[in-house]
Design a protein around this motif. Structure first.
Motif, PDB file in Angstrom:
ATOM      1  N   PHE A 205     -17.147  49.600  24.824  1.00  0.00           N
ATOM      2  CA  PHE A 205     -16.751  51.002  24.863  1.00  0.00           C
ATOM      3  C   PHE A 205     -17.612  51.717  25.895  1.00  0.00           C
ATOM      4  O   PHE A 205     -18.810  51.880  25.715  1.00  0.00           O
ATOM      5  N   PRO A 210     -12.224  52.151  25.449  1.00  0.00           N
ATOM      6  CA  PRO A 210     -12.261  50.715  25.124  1.00  0.00           C
ATOM      7  C   PRO A 210     -11.899  49.843  26.322  1.00  0.00           C
ATOM      8  O   PRO A 210     -10.988  50.159  27.083  1.00  0.00           O
ATOM      9  N   THR A 234      -7.329  54.983  22.029  1.00  0.00           N
ATOM     10  CA  THR A 234      -7.324  53.529  21.933  1.00  0.00           C
ATOM     11  C   THR A 234      -5.970  53.067  21.410  1.00  0.00           C
ATOM     12  O   THR A 234      -5.430  53.646  20.461  1.00  0.00           O
ATOM     13  N   ILE A 295      -8.903  45.316  17.269  1.00  0.00           N
ATOM     14  CA  ILE A 295      -9.138  46.763  17.213  1.00  0.00           C
ATOM     15  C   ILE A 295      -9.344  47.213  15.776  1.00  0.00           C
ATOM     16  O   ILE A 295     -10.211  48.054  15.480  1.00  0.00           O
ATOM     17  N   CYS A 299     -12.874  48.909  15.105  1.00  0.00           N
ATOM     18  CA  CYS A 299     -12.806  50.373  14.970  1.00  0.00           C
ATOM     19  C   CYS A 299     -12.139  50.717  13.641  1.00  0.00           C
ATOM     20  O   CYS A 299     -11.031  51.277  13.622  1.00  0.00           O
TER      21      CYS A 299
END
Length: 332
Positions: A205, A210, A234, A295, A299
């Motif tokens: 990041f 990202p 993102t 992802i 996240c």
């Protein structure tokens, strides 16, 4: 060892894989060698040294069409086999058992999946280097930039193997497997004995943006921006269009003027990519499932928030769609 010999030995070692396509590096070098002789004999008559000879047998239909066909075959084989590998990794237990009974024993466990993934990555890398080297040699012999122009053209056509969305998926697959090994407390095989798909690959990041980054070799790096250019966040439920650009699935549906119920396959051929404005890029779009898992794991808070928001939006979109269908049917 010269690269040509290294490449020939590599392809020779892959004989057990039937119909494995490659770049005819040696054959193309022979074509260029003949062209060098023709070029030297006619060079004295050239006024512009940045162009090829007017009667160059390489430029008028021998070299580039052959290389283009080989590149299409290489990318097609890579995409097909990477897709099969990743579908097996994400498959249910029943499908994995079915694959086992059909004879794909190598793909039974994680170790086999990783080794096959590594083989695919090596195949992509060595062919990418072969293509770069032969085009560089072309320009050197002809004192031109047509080799680089050809490279730019095939990149626009998405025939460059390093642009394949399945390479992006293999990168995510590599990181996901490494993370799963770290989280597992009962790994039977020592981590050091696992073959690595990539020597260096990570999700970074940079100022909140990202980036999926990987160093394939000293001279070959792949950096993939994971910011959706439509919502500027993102990517969520990421999808790669045939032009190579990655978007959130719902953002792509909006850009293609289709509902999430109908999906991207119903997009009109005239609909364009929001970034490159290329038409006909939606029907062959690829869902990036491994990237979506990466992802989600990297996240979690963001993913949960987007999941709740999109769930509500999809339910509303589905309701509006079926309300419209009912009205059309009843005429009310």
């Amino acid at each position: 060892m010269k690269f040509c010999k290294k490449y020939e030995e590599y392809m020779q070692g892959q004989k057990e894989k039937k119909n494995l396509p490659g770049v005819g590096f040696k054959k193309l070098k022979k074509i260029l060698k003949k062209c060098r002789k023709d070029h030297v004999s006619s060079k004295i008559n050239l006024h512009n040294q940045n162009n090829c000879p007017r009667e160059c047998p390489v430029c008028d239909g021998t070299f580039f069409p052959e290389l283009l066909k080989e590149m299409e075959d290489v990318v097609g084989w890579f995409n097909e086999n990477a897709q099969k590998l990743l579908e097996l990794h994400l498959a249910s237990g029943f499908k994995k058992c079915l694959t086992w009974f059909r004879g794909n024993h190598k793909q039974k466990n994680h170790l086999g999946l990783i080794q096959e993934g590594k083989d695919l990555v090596n195949y992509a890398l060595i062919n990418a280097i072969a293509i770069r080297k032969i085009l560089k040699k072309y320009d050197k012999i002809h004192e031109s930039r047509q080799g680089q122009a050809f490279k730019t053209q095939v990149q626009k056509m998405r025939i460059e193997i390093l642009q394949s969305p399945w390479l992006c998926e293999l990168m995510a697959f590599h990181i996901n497997l490494n993370e799963s090994k770290k989280e597992s407390g009962d790994v039977v095989v020592a981590p050091s004995s696992f073959p690595a798909l990539f020597d260096g690959c990570s999700l970074m990041f940079d100022d909140g943006k990202p980036l999926l980054s990987c160093e394939l070799s000293d001279s070959v790096n792949v950096d993939i921006d994971l910011t959706c250019s439509i919502c500027l966040d993102t990517v969520f439920d990421p999808i790669a269009l045939t032009c190579g650009h990655i978007y959130c699935y719902m953002c792509a549906c909006s850009a293609a003027s289709v509902s999430v119920v109908d999906g991207l396959k119903t997009a009109e051929p005239t609909e364009k990519c929001p970034l490159c404005r290329e038409v006909g890029v939606y029907k062959g779009a690829v869902h990036l499932d491994e990237l979506s898992i990466l992802i989600r794991q990297s996240c979690r808070e963001y993913w949960e928030e987007r999941r709740k928001t999109e769930r509500a939006e999809r339910l509303q979109a589905a309701k509006d769609y079926w309300d419209h269908q009912c009205q059309s049917f009843t005429g009310i």
